[in-house]
Design an enzyme around this catalytic site. Structure first.
Site, short mmCIF file in Angstrom:
data_model
loop_
_atom_site.label_atom_id
_atom_site.label_comp_id
_atom_site.label_asym_id
_atom_site.label_seq_id
_atom_site.Cartn_x
_atom_site.Cartn_y
_atom_site.Cartn_z
N ASP A 18 8.42 8.27 -5.82
CA ASP A 18 9.81 8.95 -5.59
C ASP A 18 10.08 9.04 -4.20
OD1 ASP A 18 7.85 10.77 -4.72
OD2 ASP A 18 8.67 12.56 -5.48
N ASN B 39 -3.62 9.52 4.16
CA ASN B 39 -2.51 8.41 4.30
C ASN B 39 -3.39 7.19 4.93
OD1 ASN B 39 -2.62 8.56 7.32
ND2 ASN B 39 -0.85 9.83 7.44
N ARG C 19 0.79 -1.29 0.17
CA ARG C 19 0.16 0.01 0.00
C ARG C 19 0.99 1.31 -0.06
NH1 ARG C 19 -3.78 2.59 4.21
NH2 ARG C 19 -5.54 3.52 2.94
N SER D 268 8.37 10.16 -1.76
CA SER D 268 8.07 11.48 -1.08
C SER D 268 7.12 10.74 -0.03
CB SER D 268 7.28 12.11 -1.93
OG SER D 268 6.23 11.57 -2.73
N ASP E 187 -9.91 -9.34 2.59
CA ASP E 187 -10.21 -10.67 1.79
C ASP E 187 -10.81 -11.84 3.05
OD1 ASP E 187 -10.52 -13.18 0.96
OD2 ASP E 187 -8.86 -12.95 -0.50
N HIS F 153 0.46 4.62 -2.60
CA HIS F 153 0.40 6.00 -2.26
C HIS F 153 1.62 6.71 -2.80
CE1 HIS F 153 -3.18 5.59 0.98
NE2 HIS F 153 -3.17 4.54 -0.22
N ASP F 154 2.74 6.25 -2.70
CA ASP F 154 3.80 6.71 -3.22
C ASP F 154 3.59 7.39 -4.35
OD1 ASP F 154 6.47 8.00 -2.94
OD2 ASP F 154 7.38 6.42 -3.81
N HIS G 251 -6.14 -5.79 -2.69
CA HIS G 251 -7.09 -5.83 -1.43
C HIS G 251 -7.13 -7.43 -1.12
CE1 HIS G 251 -8.63 -1.43 -1.70
NE2 HIS G 251 -7.38 -1.61 -1.46
N VAL H 229 0.94 10.00 -5.60
CA VAL H 229 1.15 11.45 -5.16
C VAL H 229 2.58 12.01 -5.63
CG1 VAL H 229 1.17 12.83 -3.17
CG2 VAL H 229 -0.38 10.86 -3.10
C1 HEM Z 1 -8.95 1.27 -6.55
C2 HEM Z 1 -8.84 2.35 -5.37
C3 HEM Z 1 -8.43 1.92 -4.10
C4 HEM Z 1 -9.16 2.74 -2.76
C5 HEM Z 1 -10.47 3.22 -2.90
C6 HEM Z 1 -8.39 2.00 -1.96
C7 HEM Z 1 -8.86 2.18 -0.56
C8 HEM Z 1 -8.23 1.66 0.53
C9 HEM Z 1 -8.75 1.74 1.93
C10 HEM Z 1 -9.96 2.66 2.32
C11 HEM Z 1 -7.88 0.71 2.80
C12 HEM Z 1 -8.12 0.55 4.14
C13 HEM Z 1 -7.16 1.55 4.82
C14 HEM Z 1 -7.60 1.59 6.37
O1 HEM Z 1 -8.64 1.31 6.93
O2 HEM Z 1 -6.50 1.37 7.14
C15 HEM Z 1 -6.99 0.32 1.78
C16 HEM Z 1 -6.07 -0.66 2.24
C17 HEM Z 1 -5.11 -1.32 1.26
N1 HEM Z 1 -5.02 -0.95 0.19
FE1 HEM Z 1 -6.15 0.02 -1.34
N2 HEM Z 1 -7.28 1.31 -2.19
C18 HEM Z 1 -7.25 1.09 -3.57
C19 HEM Z 1 -6.53 0.73 -4.44
C20 HEM Z 1 -5.17 0.26 -4.03
C21 HEM Z 1 -4.08 -0.23 -4.70
C22 HEM Z 1 -3.83 0.11 -6.39
C23 HEM Z 1 -3.22 -0.87 -4.15
C24 HEM Z 1 -2.00 -1.46 -4.47
C25 HEM Z 1 -1.52 -1.68 -5.70
C26 HEM Z 1 -3.79 -0.91 -2.81
C27 HEM Z 1 -3.24 -1.57 -1.58
C28 HEM Z 1 -3.96 -1.75 -0.29
C29 HEM Z 1 -3.23 -2.62 0.40
C30 HEM Z 1 -2.35 -3.87 0.56
C31 HEM Z 1 -4.10 -2.47 1.87
C32 HEM Z 1 -4.02 -2.83 3.24
C33 HEM Z 1 -3.06 -2.13 3.86
C34 HEM Z 1 -2.79 -2.75 5.32
O3 HEM Z 1 -3.25 -3.83 5.64
O4 HEM Z 1 -1.96 -2.30 6.14
N3 HEM Z 1 -5.10 -0.32 -2.66
N4 HEM Z 1 -7.18 0.55 0.62
C1 LIG Z 2 1.87 6.40 9.64
C2 LIG Z 2 1.59 7.50 9.78
O1 LIG Z 2 2.57 8.60 9.51
N1 LIG Z 2 0.47 7.91 10.14
C3 LIG Z 2 -0.30 9.44 10.45
C4 LIG Z 2 -1.20 9.71 9.09
O2 LIG Z 2 -1.96 10.84 9.46
C5 LIG Z 2 -2.46 11.30 10.74
C6 LIG Z 2 -3.00 12.50 10.94
O3 LIG Z 2 -3.85 12.70 9.91
C7 LIG Z 2 -1.23 11.06 11.81
O4 LIG Z 2 -1.88 10.97 13.25
C8 LIG Z 2 -0.81 9.78 11.89
O5 LIG Z 2 0.67 9.43 12.53
#
Ligand code: HEM
Ligand SMILES: CC(=O)N[C@H]1CO[C@H](CO)[C@@H](O)[C@@H]1O
Ligand SMILES: *[C@@H]1O[C@H](CO)[C@@H](O)[C@H](O)[C@H]1NC(C)=O
Length: 330
Positions: free
Chosen positions: A75, A95, A63, A77, A249, A67-68, A197, A71
């Site tokens: 790079d 984030n 993830r 960032s 999942d 995100h890198d 996901h 935005v």
């Molecule tokens: C298509 C649009 C996407 C949306 C709207 C989206 C949104 C989100 C959201 C809301 C979460 C949960 C965050 C949380 O509650 O902590 C999440 C988790 C995650 N996303 Fe996405 N995402 C998208 C695409 C992607 C893509 C393209 C990737 C990577 C190639 C990705 C990788 C992940 C991973 C691995 C997690 C789990 C993170 C963790 O367990 O720490 N996502 N995403």
């Molecule tokens: C991992 C990390 O840097 N999380 C930050 C995300 O942003 C919030 C504020 O919006 C911070 O409190 C978290 O530490």
């Protein structure tokens, strides 16, 4: 006036002439072959060790890479820490609680690379994140692929730059498609990448609208499997502790696989942005195809990841550099 027009025409011509030049400053496989020949082995060793300590290493790193790249380009960032005068990308509310283990993976791998004298300060944090991402996908059962390298690390990181750059879980197909298209990614790339996901966790608040307040008429989103919705309500009661996170999942949470698409067929996509890939007739055939064919999905995923890794890359000294500390701009 005439001169201005000539100047404008020249500028256009120059821009057109420069396009192929810029395209030639591309990232490529084996970029470090002579600079730091064992870099991929060094990174893989660190990632394997950290993954052995905590599974979260995998979703967190994957993830973080996404995100890198979305935005300011791929790079690194996103890894920069905020300083007194600057709130960096990672502290933007979007984030979305990037797990610390992704940052930690990059920082540990960078230290291991820099411990080799030949490699010291020669490998960018952006490339280390790209390699680590490839490695966590393979470690969780996904496809392995040759990763393109040669990115420089960006020169800035601001929370403001994150605004509107990341997809939201409430997005519909048009919103998803157009955001990915703005980075040169097709709808098929977007669908393949969404299968990330297949791993990881979501906080209850990211989908609570679907199980408690879908519309004035309906509590539960009708595209959600009603059995699954009841399970989600059990795991995420109203007023749940906002720290609680659940598997995205529910069937194979620790395996990177095409079960993500099979879940969508059962109404078990967690976010609107997941389930819409099946409910919208324009993307459903692709979901069905990849639910059937793991190989087809893996091929498309590797293509899409490679394209994601090219987004906004910096390859010249005016655009970037190699950070000595991934968390601090040089
Ligand atoms: C298509 C649009 C996407 C949306 C709207 C989206 C949104 C989100 C959201 C809301 C979460 C949960 C965050 C949380 O509650 O902590 C999440 C988790 C995650 N996303 Fe996405 N995402 C998208 C695409 C992607 C893509 C393209 C990737 C990577 C190639 C990705 C990788 C992940 C991973 C691995 C997690 C789990 C993170 C963790 O367990 O720490 N996502 N995403
Ligand atoms: C991992 C990390 O840097 N999380 C930050 C995300 O942003 C919030 C504020 O919006 C911070 O409190 C978290 O530490
Ligand atoms: C809902 O999920 C169950 C498995 O949990 C499955 O048997 C059922 O067919 C699904 N319903 C729909 C409408 O997809």
């Amino acid at each position: 006036m005439g001169n201005l027009r000539v100047a404008a025409a020249l500028l256009v011509a120059l821009n057109v002439a420069m396009l192929p030049m810029m395209a030639s400053a591309q990232i490529r496989q084996n970029y470090y072959a002579n600079i730091c020949p064992n870099v991929e082995g060094i990174v893989r060793g660190v990632v394997q060790k950290k993954f052995g300590e905590t599974f979260v290493t995998a979703p967190a790193t994957l993830r973080l890479f996404f995100h890198d790249c979305f935005v300011e380009g791929c790079d690194a960032s996103v890894i920069v820490a905020s300083t007194g005068s600057n709130t960096a990308e990672k502290d933007h509310p979007d984030n979305l609680s990037l797990a610390g283990d992704g940052f930690d993976t990059v920082i540990k791998a960078k230290a291991a690379v820099d411990a080799v004298p030949q490699c010291r300060n020669k490998v960018s944090c952006a490339d280390i994140l790209a390699m680590a991402t490839r490695d966590v996908i393979a470690l969780t059962g996904g496809p392995s692929y040759a990763v393109e390298l040669g990115r420089l690390d960006g020169l800035r990181s601001t929370a403001a730059s994150v605004n509107g750059k990341l997809p939201q879980p409430t997005f519909n197909l048009n919103q998803l498609t157009s955001m990915f298209a703005s980075h040169g990614l097709s709808r098929a790339d977007m669908i393949a990448l969404s299968a990330a996901h297949s791993l990881g966790f979501s906080h209850c608040g990211k989908f609570s609208n679907r199980i408690y307040s879908f519309s004035p008429q309906r509590t539960v989103d009708p595209t959600l499997n009603q059995t699954y919705a009841a399970q989600l309500q059990g795991m995420c009661p109203r007023n749940v502790d906002p720290q609680i996170a659940i598997n995205m999942d529910p069937v194979t949470p620790r395996t990177f696989d095409n079960v993500y698409f099979k879940n969508l067929q059962q109404g078990m996509g967690l976010f609107t942005s997941d389930q819409v890939l099946y409910s919208d007739p324009r993307s459903r055939p692709t979901v069905d195809a990849w639910a059937r064919s793991s190989r087809g999905f893996q091929r498309a995923f590797v293509t899409a990841m490679t394209k994601l890794g090219r987004v906004g890359v910096k390859t010249t000294g005016s655009q970037g550099n190699i950070r000595t500390d991934c968390g601090v701009l040089n």
